[in-house]
Write an enzyme that holds these catalytic residues in place. Sequence first.
Site, PDB file in Angstrom:
ATOM      1  N   ASP A 101       0.853  -1.200   0.000  1.00 49.73           N
ATOM      2  CA  ASP A 101       0.000   0.000   0.000  1.00 49.73           C
ATOM      3  C   ASP A 101       0.886   1.246   0.000  1.00 49.73           C
ATOM      4  O   ASP A 101       2.117   1.152   0.122  1.00 49.73           O
ATOM      5  CB  ASP A 101      -0.952  -0.017   1.224  1.00 49.73           C
ATOM      6  CG  ASP A 101      -0.208   0.028   2.566  1.00 49.73           C
ATOM      7  OD1 ASP A 101      -0.492  -0.827   3.431  1.00 49.73           O
ATOM      8  OD2 ASP A 101       0.650   0.910   2.752  1.00 49.73           O
ATOM      9  N   HIS A 116       8.469  -5.576  -1.483  1.00 47.22           N
ATOM     10  CA  HIS A 116       7.540  -6.534  -2.093  1.00 47.22           C
ATOM     11  C   HIS A 116       6.679  -5.895  -3.172  1.00 47.22           C
ATOM     12  O   HIS A 116       5.691  -6.488  -3.612  1.00 47.22           O
ATOM     13  CB  HIS A 116       6.640  -7.160  -1.021  1.00 47.22           C
ATOM     14  CG  HIS A 116       7.380  -8.103  -0.123  1.00 47.22           C
ATOM     15  ND1 HIS A 116       6.824  -8.589   1.038  1.00 47.22           N
ATOM     16  CD2 HIS A 116       8.631  -8.631  -0.193  1.00 47.22           C
ATOM     17  CE1 HIS A 116       7.702  -9.395   1.631  1.00 47.22           C
ATOM     18  NE2 HIS A 116       8.808  -9.429   0.913  1.00 47.22           N
ATOM     19  N   CYS A 124       5.227  -4.331 -17.368  1.00 43.55           N
ATOM     20  CA  CYS A 124       4.980  -4.973 -18.655  1.00 43.55           C
ATOM     21  C   CYS A 124       5.912  -6.175 -18.822  1.00 43.55           C
ATOM     22  O   CYS A 124       7.120  -6.070 -18.628  1.00 43.55           O
ATOM     23  CB  CYS A 124       5.227  -3.987 -19.799  1.00 43.55           C
ATOM     24  SG  CYS A 124       5.024  -4.742 -21.427  1.00 43.55           S
ATOM     25  N   SER A 185       4.711 -10.419  11.209  1.00 45.20           N
ATOM     26  CA  SER A 185       4.717 -11.714  11.910  1.00 45.20           C
ATOM     27  C   SER A 185       6.087 -12.372  11.859  1.00 45.20           C
ATOM     28  O   SER A 185       6.330 -13.365  12.543  1.00 45.20           O
ATOM     29  CB  SER A 185       3.680 -12.656  11.279  1.00 45.20           C
ATOM     30  OG  SER A 185       3.985 -12.854   9.895  1.00 45.20           O
TER      31      SER A 185
END
Length: 241
Positions: A101, A116, A124, A185
């Site tokens: 985000d 990530h 593309c 985590s």
Amino acid sequence: MCQKENTVASYKNIVVLTGAGVSAESGVATFRENGGLWEQHRVEDVATPEAFARDPDMVQSFYNMRRAQLASVGPNAAHSALGLLEKKFDGHVTVVTQNVDNLHERGGSSTVIHMHGELTKVRCSYCRNVFEWQGDCTQASRCPGCFNQPALRPHIVWFGEMPFEMDRIESLLRACDLFISIGTSGSVYPAAGFVSLVRSIGHAHTIEVNLEPSDGASYFAETRHGKAGSLVPLLVDELLV
Ligand code: BV8
């Protein structure tokens, strides 16, 4: 804060690793908690290159849904506190996020590494260029660069793919004197191994801020368990004293 050999005044290079927990209070679903993303979607079905090859429409819709959600969420107090830290701290602050985000940027952080990938970008498969992308991306979407179609995939690191900017991240980890992990985590590598690298170098203080002990909690010199929206502003206040 237990500083061991470091005092707050001595910190000059801070690396902050974040995961889905830092965005939880913004209403963005985490991955591995009750009701999390992986409860609704098997990883193998939506977050691997094989899944995309097998069912591109399903994978595209998984990311289209999350991209669309960005318009309805905003940064929380943890994002804003990290933005303030970057602005006010007498030293360097880098956010290395596993999150895709854009809430760190909207919370005021400008030195952000999205290891990530990012929901707001597509790549593309032909010309390899990366493009900002706001709406839905589908197999009918045409590459703005080379005009091929179908050609575009989410600019996301899937399982089995190399995370972005790993060399830069490793350099930052080796040079930092404070490593803070927030809202993860500690179950996905290589991010989960960052604290071990920092500890092996030996000169940085390490703090985990998480709702509960992560898989890597025992590697941290200091742990603070609770909500990031409450704990991160307090930690930033200590660092800006
Ligand atoms: C790679 C896509 C190498 C984006 C994601 C065995 C050992 C070592 C490695 C492996 C292994 N087996 C397999 C691997 C590799 C694999 C891996 O680690 N698998 C795991 C499952 C064992 N890793 C990879 O494949 C990585 N690539 O290793 O490449 C390589 C080498 C050569 C050549 C090619 C490749 C790629 C990993 C990236 C995968 N992509 N997602 C997307 O869809 O979003 S991972 C996914 O998990 C997300 O990116 C997410 O960021 C990441 C980690 O999850 P968290 O962010 O931690 O979220 P989670 O829900 O788990 O936890 C949230 C935490 O927040 C909880 O602890 C909760 O308590 C806390 N919390 C909740 N609310 C709050 C809170 N805390 C504070 N306040 C709150 N309010």
